[in-house]
Design a protein around this motif. Sequence first.
Motif, PDB file in Angstrom:
ATOM      1  N   THR A  44       0.993  -9.515  -7.322  1.00 27.61           N
ATOM      2  CA  THR A  44       0.395  -8.598  -8.341  1.00 27.61           C
ATOM      3  C   THR A  44       0.911  -7.256  -8.233  1.00 27.61           C
ATOM      4  N   ALA A  45       1.191  -6.783  -6.723  1.00 25.08           N
ATOM      5  CA  ALA A  45       1.812  -5.124  -6.825  1.00 25.08           C
ATOM      6  C   ALA A  45       3.039  -5.288  -7.450  1.00 25.08           C
ATOM      7  N   ARG A  46       3.759  -6.161  -7.247  1.00 24.04           N
ATOM      8  CA  ARG A  46       5.329  -6.192  -7.777  1.00 24.04           C
ATOM      9  C   ARG A  46       5.133  -6.026  -9.348  1.00 24.04           C
ATOM     10  N   GLN A  47       3.975  -6.749 -10.029  1.00 21.29           N
ATOM     11  CA  GLN A  47       3.815  -6.850 -11.340  1.00 21.29           C
ATOM     12  C   GLN A  47       3.467  -4.990 -11.692  1.00 21.29           C
ATOM     13  N   ASP A  48       2.503  -4.714 -10.824  1.00 25.93           N
ATOM     14  CA  ASP A  48       2.156  -3.284 -11.138  1.00 25.93           C
ATOM     15  C   ASP A  48       3.165  -2.243 -10.909  1.00 25.93           C
ATOM     16  N   LEU A  49       4.193  -2.700 -10.102  1.00 27.20           N
ATOM     17  CA  LEU A  49       5.330  -1.827  -9.738  1.00 27.20           C
ATOM     18  C   LEU A  49       6.241  -1.950 -10.953  1.00 27.20           C
ATOM     19  N   THR A  50       6.487  -2.715 -11.772  1.00 32.15           N
ATOM     20  CA  THR A  50       7.258  -3.087 -12.990  1.00 32.15           C
ATOM     21  C   THR A  50       6.821  -2.540 -13.991  1.00 32.15           C
ATOM     22  N   ALA A  51       5.437  -2.382 -14.236  1.00 29.49           N
ATOM     23  CA  ALA A  51       4.659  -1.442 -15.243  1.00 29.49           C
ATOM     24  C   ALA A  51       4.979   0.036 -15.070  1.00 29.49           C
ATOM     25  N   VAL A  52       4.695   0.344 -13.640  1.00 29.76           N
ATOM     26  CA  VAL A  52       4.889   1.902 -13.567  1.00 29.76           C
ATOM     27  C   VAL A  52       6.431   2.308 -13.728  1.00 29.76           C
ATOM     28  N   LEU A 108       5.396   2.443  -3.726  1.00 34.76           N
ATOM     29  CA  LEU A 108       5.103   1.320  -4.066  1.00 34.76           C
ATOM     30  C   LEU A 108       6.205   0.132  -3.312  1.00 34.76           C
ATOM     31  N   LYS A 109       7.462   0.576  -3.445  1.00 33.14           N
ATOM     32  CA  LYS A 109       8.218  -0.249  -3.143  1.00 33.14           C
ATOM     33  C   LYS A 109       8.345  -0.200  -1.663  1.00 33.14           C
ATOM     34  N   ASP A 110       7.991   0.733  -0.750  1.00 37.00           N
ATOM     35  CA  ASP A 110       8.103   0.780   0.568  1.00 37.00           C
ATOM     36  C   ASP A 110       6.804  -0.184   0.788  1.00 37.00           C
ATOM     37  N   LEU A 111       5.864  -0.199   0.234  1.00 38.12           N
ATOM     38  CA  LEU A 111       4.627  -0.952   0.636  1.00 38.12           C
ATOM     39  C   LEU A 111       4.968  -2.304   0.403  1.00 38.12           C
ATOM     40  N   ILE A 112       5.545  -2.620  -0.818  1.00 36.59           N
ATOM     41  CA  ILE A 112       5.835  -4.024  -1.045  1.00 36.59           C
ATOM     42  C   ILE A 112       7.089  -4.517   0.201  1.00 36.59           C
ATOM     43  N   ARG A 113       7.884  -3.893   0.300  1.00 36.59           N
ATOM     44  CA  ARG A 113       8.763  -4.161   1.147  1.00 36.59           C
ATOM     45  C   ARG A 113       8.268  -4.379   2.786  1.00 36.59           C
ATOM     46  N   GLY A 114       7.309  -3.530   3.034  1.00 33.08           N
ATOM     47  CA  GLY A 114       6.560  -3.684   4.298  1.00 33.08           C
ATOM     48  C   GLY A 114       5.710  -5.149   4.380  1.00 33.08           C
ATOM     49  N   ALA A 115       5.151  -5.288   3.203  1.00 38.34           N
ATOM     50  CA  ALA A 115       4.210  -6.536   3.032  1.00 38.34           C
ATOM     51  C   ALA A 115       5.050  -7.643   2.989  1.00 38.34           C
ATOM     52  N   GLU A 116       6.161  -7.614   2.307  1.00 43.14           N
ATOM     53  CA  GLU A 116       6.807  -8.787   2.471  1.00 43.14           C
ATOM     54  C   GLU A 116       7.463  -9.380   3.593  1.00 43.14           C
ATOM     55  N   ALA A 117       7.842  -8.037   4.537  1.00 42.39           N
ATOM     56  CA  ALA A 117       8.469  -8.375   6.034  1.00 42.39           C
ATOM     57  C   ALA A 117       7.075  -8.970   6.766  1.00 42.39           C
ATOM     58  N   VAL A 118       6.004  -8.437   6.540  1.00 36.83           N
ATOM     59  CA  VAL A 118       4.885  -9.023   7.440  1.00 36.83           C
ATOM     60  C   VAL A 118       4.730 -10.325   6.958  1.00 36.83           C
ATOM     61  N   LEU A 119       4.700 -10.574   5.676  1.00 34.70           N
ATOM     62  CA  LEU A 119       4.216 -12.080   5.270  1.00 34.70           C
ATOM     63  C   LEU A 119       5.528 -13.091   5.848  1.00 34.70           C
ATOM     64  N   ARG A 120       6.664 -12.578   6.066  1.00 35.80           N
ATOM     65  CA  ARG A 120       7.637 -13.430   6.332  1.00 35.80           C
ATOM     66  C   ARG A 120       7.569 -13.636   7.960  1.00 35.80           C
ATOM     67  N   ASP A 121       6.856 -12.805   8.721  1.00 32.15           N
ATOM     68  CA  ASP A 121       6.434 -12.790   9.972  1.00 32.15           C
ATOM     69  C   ASP A 121       5.280 -13.931  10.223  1.00 32.15           C
TER      70      ASP A 121
END
Length: 237
Positions: free
Chosen positions: A44-52, A120-133
């Motif tokens: 959802t955050a990625r979708q919001d990012l594309t809108a911004v 938002l990009k920093d937050l998404i990258r961090g969230a995705e890294a945490v998810l991979r962990d």
Amino acid sequence: MAVFSKILTMLRGDVHSIGQSIVDSNANRIYEQEIIEAKAHVATARQDLTAVMAKEMQATREIERLQREMQRYEGLALEALQKNQSALAEEVAGKVADIETALAAQTTVRDDLAGHIARLKDLIRGAEAVLRDHERELAMAKTTESVYRATATISNSMGSGGSKLMSAKESLERIKQRHQDTADRMQAADALDGEFGDKALERKLAAAGIGATSNRTAEVMARLRQRAADVGGDKPA
């Protein structure tokens, strides 16, 4: 009332214990569901990012349009001044001032959007890294649980005398013993036949020089000598 309060406290404790037991027994499933929900939030955050980002692109295009328009009107104002049309030049200058104001506002919007996009990009990258962990941890947890389950199964199988593994081992030992008994019986039968059967009799006859084959070698030699003598007697003197 005091007794009733104690009963309620006990019931709450039982409910908490049951709930905790359910959580513990389904920990991996709950953990996996939490990861799935977190991934949905990231999507959802990625979708919001594309809108911004789309709004930033629109703001950039508007800035470029305003810049072109301002350059055009500035050129017209200069042309009016060159033709001594001061009043007209002043009117065009007012138009340029309005465009400059709109351009400044649009630039501020674009810069704000760019800042939001970077965050938002920093937050998404961090969230995705945490998810991979977390996904790696979940995979390890599932593997570890499988190993524990297999170990428990083996331990339970080998722990009791009536277990499947022990029963299989006992069956194998019985088969081996049955085969050994059969081999021993066959060996004993051969021994008895050698002692009491036809083979024993044949050996005794051979030892006594009795039988069709006892003097065969001597008979063959005698026959050969006779033939040799006969051949020698036929030669001329």
